[in-house]
Scaffold this active site. Structure first.
Site, PDB file in Angstrom:
ATOM      1  N   GLY A  80     -36.353  36.033  -3.155  1.00 41.87           N
ATOM      2  CA  GLY A  80     -35.937  35.284  -4.626  1.00 41.87           C
ATOM      3  C   GLY A  80     -34.883  34.160  -4.477  1.00 41.87           C
ATOM      4  O   GLY A  80     -34.703  33.787  -3.431  1.00 41.87           O
ATOM      5  N   ASN A 119     -22.222  39.327  -4.264  1.00 37.58           N
ATOM      6  CA  ASN A 119     -20.954  39.307  -4.685  1.00 37.58           C
ATOM      7  C   ASN A 119     -20.917  38.618  -6.134  1.00 37.58           C
ATOM      8  O   ASN A 119     -19.908  39.010  -6.769  1.00 37.58           O
ATOM      9  CB  ASN A 119     -19.876  38.686  -3.566  1.00 37.58           C
ATOM     10  CG  ASN A 119     -20.179  37.261  -3.614  1.00 37.58           C
ATOM     11  OD1 ASN A 119     -19.513  36.490  -4.155  1.00 37.58           O
ATOM     12  ND2 ASN A 119     -20.928  36.755  -2.731  1.00 37.58           N
ATOM     13  N   TYR A 143     -27.556  33.767 -11.990  1.00 38.01           N
ATOM     14  CA  TYR A 143     -28.029  34.135 -10.559  1.00 38.01           C
ATOM     15  C   TYR A 143     -27.268  35.795 -10.402  1.00 38.01           C
ATOM     16  O   TYR A 143     -27.849  36.624 -10.196  1.00 38.01           O
ATOM     17  CB  TYR A 143     -27.508  33.539  -9.602  1.00 38.01           C
ATOM     18  CG  TYR A 143     -27.345  34.023  -8.080  1.00 38.01           C
ATOM     19  CD1 TYR A 143     -28.398  34.389  -7.442  1.00 38.01           C
ATOM     20  CD2 TYR A 143     -26.256  33.961  -7.292  1.00 38.01           C
ATOM     21  CE1 TYR A 143     -28.674  34.919  -6.126  1.00 38.01           C
ATOM     22  CE2 TYR A 143     -26.244  34.586  -6.049  1.00 38.01           C
ATOM     23  CZ  TYR A 143     -27.420  34.971  -5.564  1.00 38.01           C
ATOM     24  OH  TYR A 143     -27.381  35.486  -4.127  1.00 38.01           O
ATOM     25  N   ARG A 181     -12.544  30.471   1.420  1.00 35.19           N
ATOM     26  CA  ARG A 181     -12.759  31.565   0.726  1.00 35.19           C
ATOM     27  C   ARG A 181     -13.923  32.638   1.465  1.00 35.19           C
ATOM     28  O   ARG A 181     -13.548  33.763   1.586  1.00 35.19           O
ATOM     29  CB  ARG A 181     -13.808  30.919  -0.365  1.00 35.19           C
ATOM     30  CG  ARG A 181     -14.639  31.834  -1.139  1.00 35.19           C
ATOM     31  CD  ARG A 181     -15.489  31.581  -2.170  1.00 35.19           C
ATOM     32  NE  ARG A 181     -16.275  32.565  -2.915  1.00 35.19           N
ATOM     33  CZ  ARG A 181     -17.429  32.795  -2.395  1.00 35.19           C
ATOM     34  NH1 ARG A 181     -17.907  32.194  -1.434  1.00 35.19           N
ATOM     35  NH2 ARG A 181     -18.308  33.836  -2.986  1.00 35.19           N
TER      36      ARG A 181
END
Ligand code: NAI
Ligand code: 15L
Length: 272
Positions: A80, A119, A143, A181
């Site tokens: 995907g 996430n 998304y 991050r």
């Protein structure tokens, strides 16, 4: 399901998204642990090795996906669109595509699917919150919405048809954490393999949602509700901390990319 590493133990497994970053990792790592590994993608892949079948098809092609799942016991569904993109593109690959996979699974009696969620299903929680998979979704874009759809769809297929799914909300799975991050979100490739194998071999998973992360010191996610999988990460982003903090010594705490778990995804779109 037998779990001996000495003999093929994972049975007949379909791996979608096999040409992608994680697909290429898992193809190599699952090969030899399966009785048959069927790999698939919309783009060309390396030729089949012993014990493999290679099938090129688009996830939105319902007839092709029906054929793709024939004879499979389990599916690792990575295929995907993997970033924020215009909705019309996401609909085809991630929404119609995941529907086609579950319909084919129902028709062929597939027992279990490991679904690569993200996430970004919960990207609008803040970086000063620790959340767990039972909390409401807060997608950060098209998304993330498509992955939330896949999670809900898979729950329906478990409740109605008994097809088990582990939805893995993968953090950031790359060779190394790329920025500050990712010190919180990083999932090493070895831990990815551990998590996928645990998801395929745990005796009973029902419908489980787990965050895909290594044993990072900084974390925004509590995987306690998924401990029955038996996944125990063995890597950590900590050895990369000094370098990533040196590269980004200042954090602008007014920047939405620093406030929300989604990071830079909050800046993507709109596309029209
Ligand atoms: P990737 O973009 O490298 O691989 C995805 C693969 O899916 C590609 O090979 C692509 O050709 C294929 N694909 C795209 N559209 C398709 C279609 N319509 N039909 C058939 N195949 C199609 O992504 P990556 O990094 O390997 O991720 C794998 C999965 O894990 C994706 O579902 C992604 O959303 C998910 N994920 C990955 C994360 C990461 O850090 N790598 C984080 C969170 C989720
Ligand atoms: C994802 O879902 C993407 O597939 C991946 O490319 C990374 O951007 C990752 O999330 C992330 O949040 O770092």
């Amino acid at each position: 399901m037998p779990t001996s590493a000495a003999s093929p133990s994972l049975g007949r497994v379909l791996l979608t998204g096999a040409a992608g970053g994680l697909g290429r990792q898992l193809r190599t790592r699952l090969r030899g642990r399966t009785t048959l590994l069927r790999v698939s993608d919309v783009v060309a892949m390396d030729p089949a090795q012993e014990g493999e079948e290679v099938v090129q098809c688009a996830l939105e092609d319902r007839a092709a996906v029906l054929k793709l799942l024939e004879g499979m016991a389990t599916v690792v569904h990575l295929g995907g669109i993997s970033t924020e993109q215009p909705f019309d593109d996401i609909v085809q690959a991630n929404i119609i595509g995941v529907y086609n996979v579950y319909e084919a699974a129902r028709k062929h009696g597939v027992r279990r699917i490991v679904f690569a969620s993200s996430n970004h299903v919960t990207g609008y929680y803040r970086q000063d919150e620790v959340i767990d998979p039972t909390m409401p979704v807060r997608p950060d874009g098209h998304y993330g919405i498509s992955k939330a759809f896949g999670e809900n769809l898979s729950r329906f297929y478990f409740d109605r048809y008994g097809i088990e799914t582990v939805c893995v909300r993968i953090g950031s799975s790359f060779p190394e954490p790329k920025d500050r991050r990712m010190l919180a979100t990083w999932l090493s490739f070895d831990d990815l393999e551990r998590l996928v194998v645990a998801s395929l071999t745990a005796p009973i998973v029902g419908h489980t949602i787990a965050y895909g992360m290594s044993d990072n010191t900084t974390t925004w996610w509590d995987n306690t509700p998924a401990r029955h999988l038996g996944y125990r990460p063995q890597d950590s982003s900590e050895p990369f901390r000094a370098a990533r903090e040196a590269a980004q010594p200042v954090v602008d705490v007014t920047d939405p990319a620093a406030i929300y778990q989604a990071g830079g995804f909050v800046r993507m779109g709109p596309f029209e």
